[in-house]
Design a protein around this motif. Structure first.
Motif, PDB file in Angstrom:
ATOM      1  N   THR A   2      -4.463  -2.947 -10.022  1.00  0.00           N
ATOM      2  CA  THR A   2      -3.914  -3.060  -8.674  1.00  0.00           C
ATOM      3  C   THR A   2      -5.005  -3.188  -7.603  1.00  0.00           C
ATOM      4  OG1 THR A   2      -2.382  -2.054  -7.110  1.00  0.00           O
ATOM      5  CG2 THR A   2      -3.784  -0.560  -8.358  1.00  0.00           C
ATOM      6  N   ILE A   3      -4.647  -3.826  -6.515  1.00  0.00           N
ATOM      7  CA  ILE A   3      -5.562  -3.923  -5.364  1.00  0.00           C
ATOM      8  C   ILE A   3      -5.247  -2.854  -4.316  1.00  0.00           C
ATOM      9  CG2 ILE A   3      -5.894  -6.397  -5.693  1.00  0.00           C
ATOM     10  CD1 ILE A   3      -4.117  -6.781  -3.133  1.00  0.00           C
ATOM     11  N   TRP A   4      -4.169  -2.115  -4.523  1.00  0.00           N
ATOM     12  CA  TRP A   4      -3.709  -1.173  -3.509  1.00  0.00           C
ATOM     13  C   TRP A   4      -4.574   0.084  -3.480  1.00  0.00           C
ATOM     14  CZ3 TRP A   4      -1.434  -4.780  -1.390  1.00  0.00           C
ATOM     15  CH2 TRP A   4      -0.500  -5.595  -2.020  1.00  0.00           C
ATOM     16  N   LYS A   5      -4.929   0.501  -2.273  1.00  0.00           N
ATOM     17  CA  LYS A   5      -5.697   1.724  -2.077  1.00  0.00           C
ATOM     18  C   LYS A   5      -4.800   2.871  -1.640  1.00  0.00           C
ATOM     19  CE  LYS A   5      -9.996  -0.650  -1.150  1.00  0.00           C
ATOM     20  NZ  LYS A   5     -11.074  -0.872  -0.196  1.00  0.00           N
ATOM     21  N   GLN A   6      -3.545   2.546  -1.319  1.00  0.00           N
ATOM     22  CA  GLN A   6      -2.560   3.548  -0.953  1.00  0.00           C
ATOM     23  C   GLN A   6      -1.319   3.304  -1.807  1.00  0.00           C
ATOM     24  OE1 GLN A   6      -2.183   4.211   3.327  1.00  0.00           O
ATOM     25  NE2 GLN A   6      -3.965   2.889   3.597  1.00  0.00           N
ATOM     26  N   SER A   7      -0.702   4.364  -2.224  1.00  0.00           N
ATOM     27  CA  SER A   7       0.441   4.252  -3.119  1.00  0.00           C
ATOM     28  C   SER A   7       1.732   4.593  -2.388  1.00  0.00           C
ATOM     29  CB  SER A   7       0.244   5.205  -4.302  1.00  0.00           C
ATOM     30  OG  SER A   7       1.345   5.148  -5.152  1.00  0.00           O
ATOM     31  N   LEU A   8       2.671   3.647  -2.379  1.00  0.00           N
ATOM     32  CA  LEU A   8       3.993   3.870  -1.797  1.00  0.00           C
ATOM     33  C   LEU A   8       5.031   3.317  -2.762  1.00  0.00           C
ATOM     34  CD1 LEU A   8       3.515   2.681   1.911  1.00  0.00           C
ATOM     35  CD2 LEU A   8       3.711   5.022   1.125  1.00  0.00           C
ATOM     36  N   LEU A  10       9.141   1.968  -3.265  1.00  0.00           N
ATOM     37  CA  LEU A  10       9.998   1.114  -2.447  1.00  0.00           C
ATOM     38  C   LEU A  10      10.766   1.905  -1.392  1.00  0.00           C
ATOM     39  CD1 LEU A  10      11.365  -1.406  -5.090  1.00  0.00           C
ATOM     40  CD2 LEU A  10       9.606  -1.797  -3.353  1.00  0.00           C
ATOM     41  N   HIS A  11      11.193   3.098  -1.736  1.00  0.00           N
ATOM     42  CA  HIS A  11      11.909   3.925  -0.757  1.00  0.00           C
ATOM     43  C   HIS A  11      11.012   4.228   0.444  1.00  0.00           C
ATOM     44  CE1 HIS A  11      14.679   6.847   0.892  1.00  0.00           C
ATOM     45  NE2 HIS A  11      13.661   7.701   0.978  1.00  0.00           N
ATOM     46  N   GLN A  12       9.779   4.622   0.193  1.00  0.00           N
ATOM     47  CA  GLN A  12       8.840   4.912   1.278  1.00  0.00           C
ATOM     48  C   GLN A  12       8.523   3.650   2.082  1.00  0.00           C
ATOM     49  OE1 GLN A  12       5.946   6.480  -1.495  1.00  0.00           O
ATOM     50  NE2 GLN A  12       5.997   8.480  -0.475  1.00  0.00           N
ATOM     51  N   ILE A  32       6.757  -4.229  -5.226  1.00  0.00           N
ATOM     52  CA  ILE A  32       5.329  -4.084  -4.963  1.00  0.00           C
ATOM     53  C   ILE A  32       4.643  -4.285  -6.304  1.00  0.00           C
ATOM     54  CG2 ILE A  32       3.490  -2.581  -4.121  1.00  0.00           C
ATOM     55  CD1 ILE A  32       5.711  -1.045  -2.531  1.00  0.00           C
ATOM     56  N   GLY A  33       4.019  -5.455  -6.473  1.00  0.00           N
ATOM     57  CA  GLY A  33       3.321  -5.763  -7.714  1.00  0.00           C
ATOM     58  C   GLY A  33       1.876  -5.311  -7.644  1.00  0.00           C
ATOM     59  N   ALA A  34       1.095  -5.671  -8.633  1.00  0.00           N
ATOM     60  CA  ALA A  34      -0.315  -5.271  -8.681  1.00  0.00           C
ATOM     61  C   ALA A  34      -1.127  -5.881  -7.547  1.00  0.00           C
ATOM     62  CB  ALA A  34      -0.927  -5.644 -10.026  1.00  0.00           C
TER      63      ALA A  34
END
Length: 140
Positions: A2-8, A10-12, A32-34
Motif C-alpha cells: 500500500t501507498i497509504w500512510k494513514q489507515s481508514l 470505508l465507514h470512517q 480503498i485499494g492498495a
C-alpha cells in the motif's frame, strides 16, 4: 504493498463526507485499494445542469473529493494536502444512473502530489478524465 500512510476504513472515510458538498451530492467512497480510491455519485437533479445531463462541475467535485481524500491518506499524519490545481476533460454526457470515479497517483512527493481521476458511467464508458495537483502542507 500500500501507498497509504494513514489507515481508514470505508465507514470512517464516508463519515468525513458528512455535512460537506460530497454529502450534498451523494458521493460515497466505495473502495480503498492498495494505491487507488473509488467512489460513486448519482446522476440526478442534484448533479444535473439545465439540459438534464451531468454537470461538468459535479464531475469536478467528484474528482477533487476522491483525489483529495486519497492525497490526505497518502501523506504523513502531521501533514495535510490541499488543492492547488484541477483540470477536467468532459468526454461523454450522462443523463441518469451512477458515475464511478477512480483516483490513482501520478506523483506522491514530499511537497506535491498529482492524481488522475477517471470517471465512468454505468457501462464503464469514460465520462471525464481529471488531473488534480495537491500541495502538501503542515497540518493546521
Amino acid at each position: 504493498m500500500t501507498i497509504w500512510k494513514q489507515s481508514l476504513d470505508l465507514h470512517q472515510a464516508n463519515a468525513m463526507m458528512v455535512n460537506t458538498i460530497g454529502d450534498t451530492l451523494g458521493i460515497v467512497i466505495t473502495e480503498i485499494g492498495a494505491d487507488y480510491v473509488v467512489g460513486t455519485m448519482p446522476v440526478d437533479k442534484r448533479t444535473h445542469q439545465p439540459m438534464g445531463i451531468l454537470h461538468g462541475g459535479a464531475s469536478v467535485v467528484l474528482a477533487e473529493s476522491l483525489g483529495s481524500f486519497a492525497a490526505n491518506i497518502a501523506c504523513d499524519k502531521d501533514m495535510a494536502c490541499v488543492g492547488l490545481d484541477i483540470n477536467a476533460n468532459h468526454i461523454r454526457s450522462v443523463r441518469s444512473g451512477l458515475v464511478t470515479g477512480v483516483a490513482r497517483p501520478v506523483h506522491v512527493g514530499r511537497r506535491t502530489q498529482v492524481w488522475e481521476i477517471r470517471i465512468a458511467d454505468d457501462a464503464d464508458k469514460t465520462v471525464c478524465v481529471s488531473r488534480l495537483t495537491m500541495a502538501v502542507i503542515e497540518a493546521p
